[in-house]
Write a protein that holds these residues in place. Sequence first.
Motif, PDB file in Angstrom:
ATOM      1  N   LEU A   4       4.045  -0.092  -5.295  1.00  0.00           N
ATOM      2  CA  LEU A   4       3.977  -1.286  -6.133  1.00  0.00           C
ATOM      3  C   LEU A   4       4.199  -2.557  -5.321  1.00  0.00           C
ATOM      4  N   GLU A   5       5.126  -2.514  -4.365  1.00  0.00           N
ATOM      5  CA  GLU A   5       5.361  -3.682  -3.523  1.00  0.00           C
ATOM      6  C   GLU A   5       4.111  -4.027  -2.712  1.00  0.00           C
ATOM      7  N   GLY A   6       3.421  -2.998  -2.233  1.00  0.00           N
ATOM      8  CA  GLY A   6       2.181  -3.225  -1.490  1.00  0.00           C
ATOM      9  C   GLY A   6       1.121  -3.912  -2.348  1.00  0.00           C
ATOM     10  N   ILE A   7       1.000  -3.481  -3.576  1.00  0.00           N
ATOM     11  CA  ILE A   7       0.033  -4.105  -4.486  1.00  0.00           C
ATOM     12  C   ILE A   7       0.458  -5.541  -4.797  1.00  0.00           C
ATOM     13  N   ALA A   8       1.739  -5.745  -5.067  1.00  0.00           N
ATOM     14  CA  ALA A   8       2.234  -7.075  -5.434  1.00  0.00           C
ATOM     15  C   ALA A   8       2.017  -8.093  -4.320  1.00  0.00           C
ATOM     16  N   ARG A   9       2.056  -7.638  -3.073  1.00  0.00           N
ATOM     17  CA  ARG A   9       1.907  -8.553  -1.925  1.00  0.00           C
ATOM     18  C   ARG A   9       0.465  -8.671  -1.425  1.00  0.00           C
ATOM     19  N   ASN A  10      -0.416  -7.827  -1.888  1.00  0.00           N
ATOM     20  CA  ASN A  10      -1.779  -7.770  -1.348  1.00  0.00           C
ATOM     21  C   ASN A  10      -2.629  -8.922  -1.890  1.00  0.00           C
TER      22      ASN A  10
END
Length: 129
Positions: free
Chosen positions: A64-70
Motif C-alpha cells: 500500500l505504501e508503494g501505491i500511495a507514493r507512486n
Amino acid sequence: MTSMTAAHAFEYEVPPHAGPPSEAVEAAENGNVVYLTRQGQRVAAIGPPTALDPQGLEKIRQYLEGIARNPNRTDALRASAREQLARLDEIIEQAINEEDAQACDDALASMRAGESTQPWSAVKRELDL
C-alpha cells in the motif's frame, strides 16, 4: 451487496445483529480479504490467517505504501491506498490490544489457578527495561 475494490478485497453489507454471510467466509477461505460494512461504513475485516499475521500485515503495508507514493498511479488510487493504510493501522492496533487483553486474561487465570508467577525483576530483564 458484494463488490470488488481496487485492492482486490471483497465487501459485504451486513444488517445489524447479523454475522458475515457464507459467501464472505468462503471468499476469506479462498485467500481474499473481506470487509463487512454497515450503512456503507467498514466495521470489520476477515481474511485468511496468513493475511493477518504480522509478516502478512507488513507485506500489505509495504504494498500500500508503494501505491500511495507512486506518481504513476491515479490520484484516486493513491488516495485509496492511503485510506487503506490508515485502516491497516487500526487493525494492527486492535490486534495488539486483543492480544494484550488475552495475555492479561491468561496471566490472571494462571494466578487464580495457583500457578507460579514470574517476579517483576525477571520480567524487566526479559524486556530489557
